[in-house]
Design a protein around this motif. Sequence first.
Motif, PDB file in Angstrom:
ATOM      1  N   GLY A  83       0.824  -1.198   0.000  1.00 48.63           N
ATOM      2  CA  GLY A  83       0.000   0.000   0.000  1.00 48.63           C
ATOM      3  C   GLY A  83       0.861   1.252   0.000  1.00 48.63           C
ATOM      4  N   SER A  84       0.194   2.395  -0.100  1.00 50.42           N
ATOM      5  CA  SER A  84       0.899   3.670  -0.148  1.00 50.42           C
ATOM      6  C   SER A  84       1.730   3.870   1.122  1.00 50.42           C
ATOM      7  N   GLY A  85       2.986   4.282   0.924  1.00 53.18           N
ATOM      8  CA  GLY A  85       3.839   4.612   2.068  1.00 53.18           C
ATOM      9  C   GLY A  85       4.517   3.410   2.710  1.00 53.18           C
ATOM     10  N   CYS A  86       4.431   2.211   2.099  1.00 54.43           N
ATOM     11  CA  CYS A  86       5.021   1.027   2.751  1.00 54.43           C
ATOM     12  C   CYS A  86       6.531   0.931   2.514  1.00 54.43           C
ATOM     13  N   GLY A  87       7.079   1.790   1.650  1.00 52.99           N
ATOM     14  CA  GLY A  87       8.537   1.822   1.473  1.00 52.99           C
ATOM     15  C   GLY A  87       9.037   1.213   0.180  1.00 52.99           C
ATOM     16  N   LYS A  88       8.130   0.820  -0.727  1.00 51.65           N
ATOM     17  CA  LYS A  88       8.570   0.119  -1.937  1.00 51.65           C
ATOM     18  C   LYS A  88       9.373   1.037  -2.863  1.00 51.65           C
ATOM     19  N   THR A  89       8.927   2.293  -3.019  1.00 48.25           N
ATOM     20  CA  THR A  89       9.665   3.203  -3.911  1.00 48.25           C
ATOM     21  C   THR A  89      11.030   3.541  -3.305  1.00 48.25           C
ATOM     22  N   THR A  90      11.064   3.686  -1.985  1.00 45.57           N
ATOM     23  CA  THR A  90      12.342   3.990  -1.322  1.00 45.57           C
ATOM     24  C   THR A  90      13.332   2.853  -1.585  1.00 45.57           C
ATOM     25  N   LEU A  91      12.860   1.621  -1.530  1.00 45.60           N
ATOM     26  CA  LEU A  91      13.738   0.473  -1.790  1.00 45.60           C
ATOM     27  C   LEU A  91      14.231   0.495  -3.242  1.00 45.60           C
TER      28      LEU A  91
HETATM   29  P1  ATP Z   1       3.509   5.167  -2.810  1.00 44.62           P
HETATM   30  O1  ATP Z   1       2.870   3.972  -3.454  1.00 44.62           O
HETATM   31  O2  ATP Z   1       2.501   6.079  -2.192  1.00 44.62           O
HETATM   32  O3  ATP Z   1       4.536   5.830  -3.660  1.00 44.62           O
HETATM   33  P2  ATP Z   1       5.642   3.808  -1.348  1.00 44.62           P
HETATM   34  O4  ATP Z   1       5.401   2.467  -0.767  1.00 44.62           O
HETATM   35  O5  ATP Z   1       6.400   3.851  -2.610  1.00 44.62           O
HETATM   36  O6  ATP Z   1       4.260   4.584  -1.498  1.00 44.62           O
HETATM   37  P3  ATP Z   1       7.717   5.434  -0.243  1.00 44.62           P
HETATM   38  O7  ATP Z   1       7.687   6.524  -1.272  1.00 44.62           O
HETATM   39  O8  ATP Z   1       8.836   4.477  -0.311  1.00 44.62           O
HETATM   40  O9  ATP Z   1       6.346   4.661  -0.211  1.00 44.62           O
HETATM   41  O10 ATP Z   1       7.691   6.116   1.192  1.00 44.62           O
HETATM   42  C1  ATP Z   1       7.816   5.336   2.393  1.00 44.62           C
HETATM   43  C2  ATP Z   1       7.730   6.278   3.594  1.00 44.62           C
HETATM   44  O11 ATP Z   1       8.858   7.121   3.605  1.00 44.62           O
HETATM   45  C3  ATP Z   1       6.500   7.176   3.570  1.00 44.62           C
HETATM   46  O12 ATP Z   1       5.985   7.282   4.876  1.00 44.62           O
HETATM   47  C4  ATP Z   1       7.041   8.499   3.115  1.00 44.62           C
HETATM   48  O13 ATP Z   1       6.324   9.567   3.715  1.00 44.62           O
HETATM   49  C5  ATP Z   1       8.476   8.486   3.609  1.00 44.62           C
HETATM   50  N1  ATP Z   1       9.382   9.210   2.720  1.00 44.62           N
HETATM   51  C6  ATP Z   1       9.704   8.869   1.441  1.00 44.62           C
HETATM   52  N2  ATP Z   1      10.593   9.742   0.914  1.00 44.62           N
HETATM   53  C7  ATP Z   1      10.810  10.670   1.885  1.00 44.62           C
HETATM   54  C8  ATP Z   1      11.632  11.848   1.971  1.00 44.62           C
HETATM   55  N3  ATP Z   1      12.425  12.239   0.955  1.00 44.62           N
HETATM   56  N4  ATP Z   1      11.603  12.549   3.126  1.00 44.62           N
HETATM   57  C9  ATP Z   1      10.853  12.154   4.175  1.00 44.62           C
HETATM   58  N5  ATP Z   1      10.066  11.061   4.164  1.00 44.62           N
HETATM   59  C10 ATP Z   1      10.035  10.320   3.043  1.00 44.62           C
END
Ligand code: ATP
Length: 408
Positions: A83-91
């Motif tokens: 789901g949104s915000g679970c960290g997948k894009t960060t990984l």
């Molecule tokens: P989405 O599907 O909404 O893109 P996601 O699973 O890809 O979600 P991420 O973008 O990896 O989620 O974000 C994971 C968490 O890290 C979220 O709570 C987000 O707010 C936080 N986050 C991501 N990038 C940053 C940043 N540059 N600064 C602060 N917090 C961040």
Amino acid sequence: MIADEPAGSSSANPSQAEPNGKGRECIPEMLTISQDGYQPWTDAGIEPQLRIENIVKSFDGFNAVDNVSLDIYRGEFFSLLGGSGCGKTTLLRMLAGFLTPDSGSLSMDGLDLVPLPPYERPLNMMFQSYALFPHMTVENNIAFGLRRDGVPKDEVAERVSKVLDLVQLSEFASRKPSQLSGGQRQRVALARSLVKRPSVLLLDEPLSALDKKLREATQYELVNIQQQVGITFIMVTHDQEEAMTMSTRIAVMDKGKIVQVGSPAEIYEYPQNRFVATFIGSVNLFEGPLVENQTDHAAIESDEWGGKIQVGRAIGYSLGHNTTLGIRPEKVRIAKIHDPMALANRAVGRMKDIAYLGNSLVYHVALQSGKVLKITSPNLGSTSDRQFVRDEEVHVGWAPNACVVVEP
Ligand code: ATP
């Protein structure tokens, strides 16, 4: 995506996101692998291509990626789903080199990726926005990275022509991106990523800009192309159907952690916990103490069900353990109250709602405890499928081997 877009993701300068010539050295020519039965993770003799070990990334003290470890094998179509915000894009961004992990290691074919800038990594990233140059033709968009790397003119022409053919855009080579449909733009972006022959392609929600119908058609196209080129694809998506359709394996993420990794069938049929069971498709859950446990069957006592629920195998808990069972809506049978139902698990309920979805019907049946059971049934095209009416009494039931034990 919340993190800052890397330079390469804006339409002003897409090229910076692409790796330099080093990436090409990994796969000299496009490979052809058939994915039928391709399960390298089950073979202890095969080394993973990409090894992610104990990766942590925090923002302001919050662990966006929390101690993630994963092995991904050459030729896989691997999805990071959550789901949104679970960290997948960060990984994904850490793999691409746009973010640096706080701790842990990332390696590819033994090469430590962490110290390398994005353009020196043997992988390529395709962005959600596609990041095409608006003023360049399709052909020039695709050729841009190769020309910048000094690839000889003849080779550029040959590689661009091959990849245009692969994504079925040869006849659109001289158009500008604004003269293309969303699906065609998506294919240009894909062609531009593939022409550099990366070892691994990272795709961030690659189909999110497409409408539902086109998205479904493109899912198959993308898998076909991936199989033809044999490049490992790692895709981020929040769409469970998309992940199920396209992937060799899926890692389900929740709150920065990986909660289950498996093939689509494993994840659907044997969800390891309540989060996965409810995130992937829908599921009816029943909870109660384990009251029987033999080598070939077991049972829990469920007040919500109104008695014992039989399970067709032993359960790894001791008697009395509070156990949760999951049963998928399509595995529940429904019958008229006067029709016999020869299933070990059966109960009487009252029809609460009926939804007609065209290809299937969804029933909500209230059990005597008040719990509502969801049942789906394919629309077989006969009027008998629509024979149930609201408020009528019905039988519901399922076979003992149709339910699974779900961890809390
Ligand atoms: P989405 O599907 O909404 O893109 P996601 O699973 O890809 O979600 P991420 O973008 O990896 O989620 O974000 C994971 C968490 O890290 C979220 O709570 C987000 O707010 C936080 N986050 C991501 N990038 C940053 C940043 N540059 N600064 C602060 N917090 C961040």
